[in-house]
Motif scaffolding. Sequence first.
Motif, short mmCIF file in Angstrom:
data_model
loop_
_atom_site.label_atom_id
_atom_site.label_comp_id
_atom_site.label_asym_id
_atom_site.label_seq_id
_atom_site.Cartn_x
_atom_site.Cartn_y
_atom_site.Cartn_z
N HIS A 6 0.81 -1.23 0.00
CA HIS A 6 0.00 0.00 0.00
C HIS A 6 0.84 1.28 0.00
N GLY A 7 2.01 1.24 0.57
CA GLY A 7 2.86 2.43 0.63
C GLY A 7 3.38 2.88 -0.73
N HIS A 8 3.43 1.96 -1.70
CA HIS A 8 3.89 2.34 -3.04
C HIS A 8 2.94 3.33 -3.72
N TYR A 9 1.69 3.34 -3.30
CA TYR A 9 0.72 4.24 -3.92
C TYR A 9 1.13 5.70 -3.72
N VAL A 10 1.80 6.00 -2.63
CA VAL A 10 2.27 7.38 -2.38
C VAL A 10 3.24 7.79 -3.48
N LYS A 11 4.10 6.89 -3.90
CA LYS A 11 5.02 7.18 -5.00
C LYS A 11 4.26 7.38 -6.30
N ILE A 45 -5.81 8.42 1.02
CA ILE A 45 -5.92 7.43 -0.05
C ILE A 45 -7.09 6.51 0.27
N ASP A 46 -7.92 6.29 -0.73
CA ASP A 46 -9.05 5.37 -0.60
C ASP A 46 -8.80 4.22 -1.58
N TYR A 47 -8.40 3.07 -1.03
CA TYR A 47 -8.07 1.91 -1.85
C TYR A 47 -9.34 1.21 -2.30
N LYS A 48 -9.44 0.93 -3.59
CA LYS A 48 -10.64 0.32 -4.16
C LYS A 48 -10.41 -1.12 -4.60
N LYS A 49 -9.22 -1.40 -5.12
CA LYS A 49 -8.94 -2.72 -5.69
C LYS A 49 -7.44 -2.97 -5.57
N ALA A 50 -7.08 -4.18 -5.25
CA ALA A 50 -5.66 -4.53 -5.14
C ALA A 50 -4.98 -4.47 -6.50
N VAL A 51 -3.73 -4.05 -6.49
CA VAL A 51 -2.89 -4.04 -7.68
C VAL A 51 -1.88 -5.16 -7.54
N ARG A 52 -1.68 -5.90 -8.59
CA ARG A 52 -0.74 -7.01 -8.57
C ARG A 52 0.57 -6.56 -9.23
N TYR A 53 1.66 -7.16 -8.79
CA TYR A 53 2.95 -6.88 -9.40
C TYR A 53 2.87 -7.17 -10.88
N GLY A 54 3.37 -6.25 -11.68
CA GLY A 54 3.34 -6.38 -13.13
C GLY A 54 2.20 -5.63 -13.78
N GLN A 84 -10.20 -0.20 -14.70
CA GLN A 84 -10.83 -0.29 -13.39
C GLN A 84 -10.14 0.67 -12.43
N LEU A 85 -10.95 1.34 -11.63
CA LEU A 85 -10.44 2.25 -10.61
C LEU A 85 -9.82 1.45 -9.48
N VAL A 86 -8.54 1.72 -9.18
CA VAL A 86 -7.89 1.00 -8.09
C VAL A 86 -7.78 1.85 -6.83
N CYS A 87 -7.77 3.18 -6.99
CA CYS A 87 -7.78 4.04 -5.81
C CYS A 87 -8.08 5.48 -6.20
N THR A 88 -8.57 6.22 -5.22
CA THR A 88 -8.69 7.67 -5.34
C THR A 88 -7.88 8.25 -4.20
N ALA A 89 -7.45 9.49 -4.38
CA ALA A 89 -6.61 10.10 -3.34
C ALA A 89 -6.69 11.61 -3.45
N ARG A 90 -6.20 12.27 -2.41
CA ARG A 90 -6.05 13.72 -2.45
C ARG A 90 -4.84 14.10 -1.59
N THR A 91 -4.20 15.18 -2.00
CA THR A 91 -3.08 15.71 -1.24
C THR A 91 -3.24 17.22 -1.10
N THR A 92 -2.65 17.73 -0.02
CA THR A 92 -2.63 19.18 0.22
C THR A 92 -1.21 19.57 0.57
N GLN A 93 -0.73 20.62 -0.05
CA GLN A 93 0.57 21.18 0.24
C GLN A 93 0.40 22.65 0.57
N VAL A 94 1.21 23.14 1.50
CA VAL A 94 1.16 24.55 1.89
C VAL A 94 2.45 25.23 1.46
#
Length: 125
Positions: A6-11, A45-54, A84-94
């Motif tokens: 799950h941490g790879h999604y940040v990248k 991050i709102d995870y919707k579906k698992a992503v597989r390697y590859g 297929q949607l695998v996740c939605t997310a949002r970020t805020t920077q100041v």
Amino acid sequence: MHIVWHGHYVKYLEDGREAFAREFGLGYHFLEQAGYGIPLVELVIDYKKAVRYGDTLAVETRYVPSATPKICFEYRIRDAASQQLVCTARTTQVFTNTQLQLQLMPPPCFTEWQQRWLPSLAPIV
């Protein structure tokens, strides 16, 4: 488990922000040269579906205007093959100055950027 950690999604989100910056001229260097930093203060991050390697993913990044001096993005990550949607997310920077002090007004360079680009930025459909 043969799924992406799950941490790879940040990248992936960072990759989306960097692609947006290249296309619309809102990169870290642009702001650094003007004397500002933009640290991340919120990540959801709102995870919707698992992503597989590859799997190949497509990251959609949308700038969200704000009345306050911050940069907000919304993201949709899709499986490139199935769409297929695998996740939605949002970020805020100041905005901070070079001493990392929070800026209560948007930098002039950012205001100019908004005036130039905001009319042409279409929302994610």
